[in-house]
Design a protein around this motif. Structure first.
Motif, PDB file in Angstrom:
ATOM      1  N   LEU A  65       7.483  21.459  28.044  1.00  0.00           N
ATOM      2  CA  LEU A  65       6.019  21.446  28.183  1.00  0.00           C
ATOM      3  C   LEU A  65       5.416  20.105  27.773  1.00  0.00           C
ATOM      4  N   GLU A  66       6.015  19.498  26.762  1.00  0.00           N
ATOM      5  CA  GLU A  66       5.495  18.187  26.334  1.00  0.00           C
ATOM      6  C   GLU A  66       5.654  17.148  27.436  1.00  0.00           C
ATOM      7  N   LYS A  67       6.784  17.228  28.126  1.00  0.00           N
ATOM      8  CA  LYS A  67       7.002  16.289  29.229  1.00  0.00           C
ATOM      9  C   LYS A  67       5.982  16.527  30.346  1.00  0.00           C
ATOM     10  N   GLU A  68       5.768  17.799  30.651  1.00  0.00           N
ATOM     11  CA  GLU A  68       4.780  18.137  31.689  1.00  0.00           C
ATOM     12  C   GLU A  68       3.382  17.664  31.285  1.00  0.00           C
ATOM     13  N   HIS A  69       3.085  17.842  30.008  1.00  0.00           N
ATOM     14  CA  HIS A  69       1.769  17.439  29.516  1.00  0.00           C
ATOM     15  C   HIS A  69       1.563  15.934  29.669  1.00  0.00           C
ATOM     16  N   GLU A  70       2.621  15.204  29.415  1.00  0.00           N
ATOM     17  CA  GLU A  70       2.549  13.755  29.552  1.00  0.00           C
ATOM     18  C   GLU A  70       2.322  13.350  31.017  1.00  0.00           C
ATOM     19  N   ILE A  71       3.016  14.041  31.914  1.00  0.00           N
ATOM     20  CA  ILE A  71       2.853  13.753  33.343  1.00  0.00           C
ATOM     21  C   ILE A  71       1.404  14.017  33.763  1.00  0.00           C
ATOM     22  N   LEU A  72       0.869  15.134  33.276  1.00  0.00           N
ATOM     23  CA  LEU A  72      -0.509  15.489  33.644  1.00  0.00           C
ATOM     24  C   LEU A  72      -1.500  14.465  33.108  1.00  0.00           C
ATOM     25  N   ARG A  73      -1.280  14.029  31.878  1.00  0.00           N
ATOM     26  CA  ARG A  73      -2.191  13.033  31.300  1.00  0.00           C
ATOM     27  C   ARG A  73      -2.128  11.738  32.093  1.00  0.00           C
ATOM     28  N   LYS A  74      -0.935  11.354  32.525  1.00  0.00           N
ATOM     29  CA  LYS A  74      -0.800  10.122  33.312  1.00  0.00           C
ATOM     30  C   LYS A  74      -1.553  10.242  34.632  1.00  0.00           C
ATOM     31  N   ARG A  75      -1.573  11.436  35.178  1.00  0.00           N
ATOM     32  CA  ARG A  75      -2.322  11.638  36.429  1.00  0.00           C
ATOM     33  C   ARG A  75      -3.804  11.361  36.219  1.00  0.00           C
ATOM     34  N   ARG A  76      -4.316  11.779  35.078  1.00  0.00           N
ATOM     35  CA  ARG A  76      -5.727  11.536  34.769  1.00  0.00           C
ATOM     36  C   ARG A  76      -6.007  10.049  34.607  1.00  0.00           C
ATOM     37  N   LEU A  77      -5.024   9.317  34.099  1.00  0.00           N
ATOM     38  CA  LEU A  77      -5.255   7.915  33.761  1.00  0.00           C
ATOM     39  C   LEU A  77      -4.851   6.959  34.861  1.00  0.00           C
ATOM     40  N   LYS A  78      -4.237   7.470  35.910  1.00  0.00           N
ATOM     41  CA  LYS A  78      -3.783   6.554  36.957  1.00  0.00           C
ATOM     42  C   LYS A  78      -4.974   5.789  37.527  1.00  0.00           C
ATOM     43  N   PRO A  79      -4.733   4.542  37.838  1.00  0.00           N
ATOM     44  CA  PRO A  79      -5.861   3.726  38.300  1.00  0.00           C
ATOM     45  C   PRO A  79      -6.573   4.389  39.471  1.00  0.00           C
ATOM     46  N   LYS A  80      -7.864   4.500  39.333  1.00  0.00           N
ATOM     47  CA  LYS A  80      -8.640   5.161  40.374  1.00  0.00           C
ATOM     48  C   LYS A  80      -9.289   4.108  41.283  1.00  0.00           C
ATOM     49  N   ASN A  81      -9.160   4.361  42.549  1.00  0.00           N
ATOM     50  CA  ASN A  81      -9.813   3.456  43.509  1.00  0.00           C
ATOM     51  C   ASN A  81     -11.259   3.908  43.672  1.00  0.00           C
ATOM     52  N   LYS A  82     -12.036   3.665  42.630  1.00  0.00           N
ATOM     53  CA  LYS A  82     -13.351   4.282  42.631  1.00  0.00           C
ATOM     54  C   LYS A  82     -14.424   3.459  43.335  1.00  0.00           C
ATOM     55  N   ASP A  83     -14.422   2.179  43.066  1.00  0.00           N
ATOM     56  CA  ASP A  83     -15.532   1.412  43.620  1.00  0.00           C
ATOM     57  C   ASP A  83     -15.169   0.759  44.933  1.00  0.00           C
ATOM     58  N   PHE A  84     -15.585   1.372  45.977  1.00  0.00           N
ATOM     59  CA  PHE A  84     -15.283   0.823  47.293  1.00  0.00           C
ATOM     60  C   PHE A  84     -16.398  -0.062  47.793  1.00  0.00           C
ATOM     61  N   GLU A  85     -17.514   0.045  47.122  1.00  0.00           N
ATOM     62  CA  GLU A  85     -18.625  -0.765  47.636  1.00  0.00           C
ATOM     63  C   GLU A  85     -18.698  -2.097  46.931  1.00  0.00           C
ATOM     64  N   CYS A 118     -12.314  16.986  35.184  1.00  0.00           N
ATOM     65  CA  CYS A 118     -13.552  16.214  35.029  1.00  0.00           C
ATOM     66  C   CYS A 118     -13.442  14.895  35.780  1.00  0.00           C
ATOM     67  N   VAL A 119     -12.317  14.217  35.585  1.00  0.00           N
ATOM     68  CA  VAL A 119     -12.114  12.928  36.249  1.00  0.00           C
ATOM     69  C   VAL A 119     -12.042  13.123  37.764  1.00  0.00           C
ATOM     70  N   ASP A 120     -11.350  14.146  38.200  1.00  0.00           N
ATOM     71  CA  ASP A 120     -11.222  14.406  39.638  1.00  0.00           C
ATOM     72  C   ASP A 120     -12.578  14.686  40.289  1.00  0.00           C
ATOM     73  N   PHE A 121     -13.365  15.545  39.667  1.00  0.00           N
ATOM     74  CA  PHE A 121     -14.669  15.870  40.268  1.00  0.00           C
ATOM     75  C   PHE A 121     -15.611  14.663  40.215  1.00  0.00           C
ATOM     76  N   TYR A 122     -15.521  13.921  39.142  1.00  0.00           N
ATOM     77  CA  TYR A 122     -16.303  12.684  39.069  1.00  0.00           C
ATOM     78  C   TYR A 122     -15.960  11.772  40.251  1.00  0.00           C
ATOM     79  N   ASN A 123     -14.678  11.587  40.500  1.00  0.00           N
ATOM     80  CA  ASN A 123     -14.256  10.728  41.615  1.00  0.00           C
ATOM     81  C   ASN A 123     -14.705  11.285  42.963  1.00  0.00           C
ATOM     82  N   GLN A 124     -14.580  12.578  43.121  1.00  0.00           N
ATOM     83  CA  GLN A 124     -14.981  13.196  44.386  1.00  0.00           C
ATOM     84  C   GLN A 124     -16.474  13.009  44.641  1.00  0.00           C
ATOM     85  N   ILE A 125     -17.264  13.244  43.595  1.00  0.00           N
ATOM     86  CA  ILE A 125     -18.709  13.132  43.753  1.00  0.00           C
ATOM     87  C   ILE A 125     -19.111  11.683  44.001  1.00  0.00           C
ATOM     88  N   ASN A 126     -18.428  10.785  43.331  1.00  0.00           N
ATOM     89  CA  ASN A 126     -18.653   9.361  43.546  1.00  0.00           C
ATOM     90  C   ASN A 126     -18.416   9.002  45.017  1.00  0.00           C
TER      91      ASN A 126
END
Ligand code: ZN
Lengths: 100, 303
Positions: free
Chosen positions: A80-100, B150-158
């Motif tokens: 479970l600890e390994k899975e938890h780490e994988i999940l946390r990394k998913r949250r932190l992976k660089p997000k391609n957020k600003d396209f504008e 939270c992060v996923d929905f934030y990104n989606q809404i963005n």
């Protein structure tokens, strides 16, 4: 058509000019790609994780006679600890957020 | 009145899901079992042995409504009369208008990774699959599951709001409203009363506020050893989802026609439905939080 209170199909007057802008077309296609990619990736993760969990549980139940409950719990917690780490990394992976 | 009562279910009433999404059709069991009760145990981490995981057949899984009694829906909270008569609101949200674009699709069975891309394409706008995907994975920390979403929905809404920025300006939307009955105000300083701002300004402030929390290691820990703060869900997750919801509300109520013309209704509906299912699964939002979209929430839920 000009009475916005009676027309559910109302669009802003300059809608089509703006919709045809390269910039708008681009953010629209980026948005569609983003969602397709997001849901592919998300389902892939959820299904893979369930399959991993299933395998671990099968393994642990086979080990039931060979190992003590403490050992089995330890292995389960380790998994479970390994899975938890994988999940946390998913949250932190660089997000391609600003396209504008 | 519990949340689900708004979906025409009585407390304790049991319904059989007919739109079951079967993750594994071969063995017909799934160890990552889904809970049928809103009361969830958190002892997955400690006790595996002794309590063998029950192989649950999702197909016959019963879905029980919570019996907890909640708040009654306040009559049109935040009701405001439009103070400026010269601001004409484009009220383009009506459920009957949107109904035809909600696109119900038959349930989908996924048993492997194959054809995922194709299935996702069908699924965007479909149902059943998301109901299963929002469930807490067996043994996972609930806080982490919340944080990821939270992060996923934030990104989606963005992303979604990004497509209509050309159409949502301080001129077109001088106030952050959703229908004529709801206006959302922004509080710039702690202790000061919140003020009316334009929709783009509100969204800008909201996104910045979210980003600041994501970047705060004491709220959203990034290190493997990092811990979530006390009452993370009540103090951080719920307030964030309540505010993010307002962007959906504004888009649905005032830019749905643009969304339609841009052919983004499927992604908008999928995203919003995902958001609702997640909120419902963990009882994060109250019916009053859904104010202007309560009817749409019911529509997406009921079909
Ligand atoms: Zn707007």
């Amino acid at each position: 058509v000009n009475d916005i209170r009676s027309s559910p199909k109302k669009l802003p007057r300059d809608f089509h000019a703006k919709a045809e802008l390269h910039k708008t077309q681009r953010v629209v296609s980026v948005c569609q790609m983003y969602f397709l990619d997001y849901y592919c990736d998300m389902f892939d993760y959820v299904i893979s994780r369930r399959q991993r969990t299933k395998k671990v549980l099968e393994y642990l139940s086979q080990q039931g006679d060979l190992k003590s409950p403490d050992q089995l719990n330890g292995e389960w917690t380790g998994y479970l600890e390994k899975e938890h780490e994988i999940l946390r990394k998913r949250r932190l992976k660089p997000k391609n957020k600003d396209f504008e | 009145m519990s949340f689900l009562q708004n979906f025409h279910l009585s407390p304790g009433q049991t319904i059989r899901s007919t739109r079951g999404f079967r993750w594994n059709t071969d063995s017909n069991k799934d160890v990552d079992s889904t809970r049928s009760s809103p009361k969830r145990s958190r002892d997955d981490r400690s006790g595996l042995v002794g309590t063998q995981p029950n192989a649950q057949n999702l197909d016959t899984q019963l879905w029980v409504t919570p019996t907890r009694s909640g708040n009654t829906l306040p009559e049109l909270q935040q009701r405001q009369t439009q103070r400026e008569a010269n601001v004409v609101t484009d009220f383009n949200y009506t459920p009957s208008h949107q109904k035809q674009f909600l696109q119900p699709t038959a349930g989908t069975a996924v048993s492997s990774h194959q054809d995922l891309k194709q299935i996702v394409e069908i699924t965007l706008g479909s149902e059943g699959v998301l109901n299963q995907a929002v469930k807490l994975p067996r043994g996972e920390d609930e806080n982490e599951w919340m944080a990821v979403h939270c992060v996923d929905f934030y990104n989606q809404i963005n992303m979604l709001y990004g497509t209509i920025t050309e159409f949502c300006s301080p001129q077109s939307c001088p106030r952050m409203i959703a229908t004529n009955e709801y206006e959302y105000l922004w509080s710039f300083h702690k202790g000061e009363s919140p003020v009316a701002v334009s929709a783009p300004k509100y969204v800008e402030c909201l996104m910045k506020w979210c980003q600041e929390q994501f970047d705060d290691e004491s709220i959203f820990p990034a290190k493997t050893s990092g811990q979530f703060p006390q009452k993370f869900i009540q103090r951080f997750v719920i307030p964030m989802l309540r505010r993010l919801f307002r962007v959906y509300a504004h888009i649905y109520c005032h830019h749905f026609n643009e969304v339609l013309e841009l052919n983004l209704q499927t992604v908008l509906n999928t995203s919003f439905r995902h958001f609702c299912l997640f909120s419902q699964e963990f009882e994060l939002l109250k019916p009053s939080d859904f104010g202007p979209l309560l009817e749409l929430v019911m529509e997406l839920r009921d079909r």
